[in-house]
Write an enzyme that holds these catalytic residues in place. Structure first.
Site, short mmCIF file in Angstrom:
data_model
loop_
_atom_site.label_atom_id
_atom_site.label_comp_id
_atom_site.label_asym_id
_atom_site.label_seq_id
_atom_site.Cartn_x
_atom_site.Cartn_y
_atom_site.Cartn_z
N LYS A 105 -15.04 -16.68 -9.11
CA LYS A 105 -14.16 -15.53 -8.88
C LYS A 105 -13.14 -15.52 -10.01
CE LYS A 105 -11.47 -13.25 -5.30
NZ LYS A 105 -10.30 -12.96 -6.06
N CYS A 115 21.19 0.16 15.06
CA CYS A 115 21.23 -0.88 14.02
C CYS A 115 21.15 -0.27 12.63
CB CYS A 115 20.11 -1.90 14.22
SG CYS A 115 20.10 -3.13 12.90
#
Ligand code: IVH
Length: 710
Positions: free
Chosen positions: A133, A456
């Site tokens: 790879k 919040c």
């Protein structure tokens, strides 16, 4: 542009920290507007000399006040503006990524899965290829009648960037013309662009000598070198290319993976000499052990092995899930590790209120990249590992994954450290932090959340940041910093506010130019960036809403299934009803599970959200979903399978149908186009007939799939 101040180091030093920081903020937002006008719209509004002056002014301030350099400084962003210049390429065949395996067990399960899918016995022979790879970036090279016509990067797998001119300059590895007579009329070669380690070091040495920034590793160097606006820069970089696959082709090259790679070699491409055929798991594991040993002496970076089913006909039958082919897997080498000191633990408030602990570390190089932050996951993880501020810790980094703190090193623990106590209050708004109870597992969730909800501030800002970010609305010039600033000034509270800023400014209700970092030009630029996003792809719109468990992929699946916002919205409202058809249909969509369903339903039944969506829809228009592959045989069609199929498994049937552009559902409704009826089908056929929907049998459907191309 305002008057030009004379740039002398002396005069600039006199500015002082406060003034210098204001100037840097103003320059950052002004330069980005000019970059966009120049690079993306080819429509600069100031002469080059004025632009150069702005950049130089910015640079000199930065050299006098290095501690004030901003994260979004134009001097750190040269490559970014260039990237935006490339045209888009829709890949004829998607460029998928690979699922990962991390141990032998995963590889073994991969083989069993493949065999099960193909209805094979566990001990029936099945050959795989093993390939290194390559740690680079994947590209696609399109040849028409043998001529190289289009080269593109992977992008998000469906749409990439056009880097044809740059790829033409990669010396011998990318042939301009394919040799021979019997080459396919159309063929796309897929492979990896990479840089040898020795070339990478030499390039960095050269850059160091000329005071340029260094590349962290060969992969970044390869990516940075390919995505250059000036192709002569690419040509001057030692890039290489390995071919390993074929995308669209008018004529298959071979009927095995081995054969394809051999054919690619004879077409003049470099292919990896280490690739080999493996007959079983023992062969595959032996190859892994061999490559892991050879890894350091290869001359280029590899980060694992790719196993692929060798027969192409089986690959086709196996097809793919959303992002990965079922016929291949990447067996990764173990991640790289390093030791450093844990300096502090900060709490990050996410847009859904999740409180994530983040480790602040002494900078350390892990696998070629400098790491200063790492995730600590959650409260239980910190307790389990007994991590304490001041500890020597082991940090791990694997590929592009966020670095993690693995453990502390007890023998290096300094005297007097204290066990970590997770804050009881949200650092963003001071509300209590809570761990909800999971009714299914009868345990508390591991994630602590802020209980402040809409009150919040930290959550609201995170939601807005997500809304404007690249994968959602992608509003240029409105980065994380600007969003916080506009929020603090009370100019934007919710997403819809963004689209009313210009009207409020015109009416004199606000004065954006008074905000730090906004000048006349940047305000005008911001308005045009916002206005350009008044039309938006449906999947981006859904993704931008910050619904928990509804990420990019789920958003795409939903957009694809419902087609337009109105149908989507009414289905989400309808799905609130437990026994409703809308709910059954939503659950039947492959890729949408019970968790996503419950968050979707909860989101759309919250009155505040309803109101916000109503406001948003007055400002923006989500577009009707258009399939990327409009010419695919079943593009945009919804297919329902019912009864039992004889020749093929249900999962293979679904996967191959999706490969032709269709969406699959389990429920027959007015949205259904075709019902495929296997033996024993009953109720659903009756309903299809009532609704006037086409019903075909398994044989007719197999016929449809017959002339499917790779
Ligand atoms: S096959 C559908 N083969 O790994 C098949 N990929 O994590 C897709 N890569 O995007 C790719 N070497 O950039 C394949 N021999 C190889 C590869 C390889 C490197 C990269 C590629 C891909 C990524 C997936």
């Amino acid at each position: 542009m305002g008057e030009r101040k004379e740039i002398t180091v002396h005069a600039i030093k006199e500015l002082g920290d406060e003034q210098a920081s204001k100037e840097l903020a103003r320059l950052a937002s002004e330069i980005i507007v000019h970059d966009r006008l120049y690079f993306q719209e080819d429509a600069p509004v100031i002469p080059d000399a004025d632009y150069d002056y702005l950049r130089r002014y910015n640079e000199v301030i930065e050299s006098c006040f290095p501690h004030l350099i901003r994260d979004d400084s134009p001097s750190l962003r040269v490559g970014l503006s260039a990237v935006k210049k490339f045209g888009k390429v829709v890949h004829a065949v998607p460029m998928l990524s690979l699922e990962n395996a991390f141990d032998e067990q995963d590889s073994c399960e991969f083989i069993s899965r493949v065999k099960r899918f193909l209805h094979m016995d566990a001990d029936e022979p099945l050959a795989f290829t093993g390939e290194p790879k390559i740690d680079g970036l994947s590209v696609s090279l399109r040849y028409e009648h043998g001529l190289f016509t289009l080269g593109s990067t992977r992008g998000d797998g469906y749409v990439g960037e056009d880097v044809t001119v740059n790829l033409r300059r990669i010396a011998s590895d990318v042939p301009k013309q394919l040799p021979g007579e019997d080459i396919p009329d159309i063929i796309e070669i897929r492979g990896e662009v990479y840089m040898n380690r020795a070339d990478f070091s030499a390039l960095n040495e050269k850059r160091k000598a000329s005071f340029q920034s260094l590349f962290a590793n060969p992969r970044n160097a390869a990516a940075g070198s390919l995505r250059q606006l000036d192709p002569s820069v690419t040509a001057s970089r030692p890039l290489k290319f390995f071919a390993y696959d074929v995308g669209e082709t008018s004529l298959p090259l071979a009927d095995t993976q081995m054969g394809v790679v051999k054919a690619l070699k004879s077409l003049g491409f470099s292919t990896n000499p280490l690739m080999r055929l493996c007959e079983d798991l023992t062969d595959l594991c032996a190859f892994y052990a061999y490559l892991e040993q050879e890894r350091s002496s290869l001359g280029y970076d590899i980060d694992g092995i790719v196993y692929k089913v060798n027969r192409r006909d089986l690959q086709r039958r196996l097809g793919s899930v959303t992002r990965h082919p079922r016929w291949a897997i990447a067996y990764k080498f173990p991640p790289e590790q390093a030791m450093t000191i844990l300096r502090s633990i900060d709490i990050n408030v996410g847009r859904s209120g999740a409180l994530t602990p983040v480790a602040r570390l002494d900078p350390v190089t892990v696998g070629g990249v400098i790491v200063t932050n790492a995730t600590l996951h959650n409260e239980d993880e910190i307790a389990r590992k007994d991590l304490r501020v001041g500890d020597m810790v082991i940090v791990q980094r694997a590929g592009d994954v966020i670095p993690q703190v693995l453990c502390s090193v007890p023998e290096h623990r300094p005297f007097g450290t204290l066990a970590y106590v997770f804050p009881e209050f949200c650092p963003g708004c001071g509300s209590r932090s809570v761990r909800d109870f999971n009714e299914t597992s009868k345990k508390r969730y591991v994630v602590r959340r802020c209980s402040g909800g809409f009150a919040c501030v930290a959550q609201a800002v995170e939601m807005l940041r997500h809304f404007v970010s690249g994968k959602a609305f992608d509003i240029e010039g409105l980065g994380a910093r600007q969003v916080s600033l506009l929020f603090e000034m009370g100019i934007i509270k919710t997403p819809a506010d963004i689209f009313t800023i210009e009207r409020r400014q015109m009416a004199g209700l606000i004065d954006l130019e008074q905000c730090e970092g906004f000048g006349k030009i940047s305000v005008a630029g911001l308005f045009s960036a916002i206005n350009r996003r008044r039309k938006i792809d449906l999947d981006r719109f859904i993704f931008s809403l910050s619904i928990r468990h509804v990420g990019q992929i789920t958003s795409r699946i939903l957009a694809r299934f419902y087609g337009d916002f109105k149908s989507f919205y009414s289905a989400m409202k309808g799905a609130d009803e437990l026994e409703s058809e809308d709910r059954r249909e939503l659950l039947s969509i492959s890729g949408v599970g019970k968790t996503a369903l419950s968050f979707l339903v909860a989101f759309f039944s919250e009155p505040l959200n309803e109101k916000e969506i109503e406001r948003l829809l007055q400002e923006v228009k989500p577009e009707i979903w258009r399939p990327l592959f409009q010419n695919a045989k079943l593009a945009g069609k919804t297919v329902v399978f019912t009864g039992s199929l004889e020749k093929i498994t249900r999962s293979e049937a679904k996967s191959r149908t999706e490969a032709l552009g269709a969406r699959i559902s389990d429920t027959v409704s007015k949205r259904t186009d075709i019902v495929v009826a296997g033996s024993g089908a009953g109720r659903k056929i009756k309903k299809a007939v009532e609704l006037g929907i086409q019903v075909i049998n398994e044989e007719a459907w197999m016929g449809l799939l017959d002339d499917e191309r790779i």
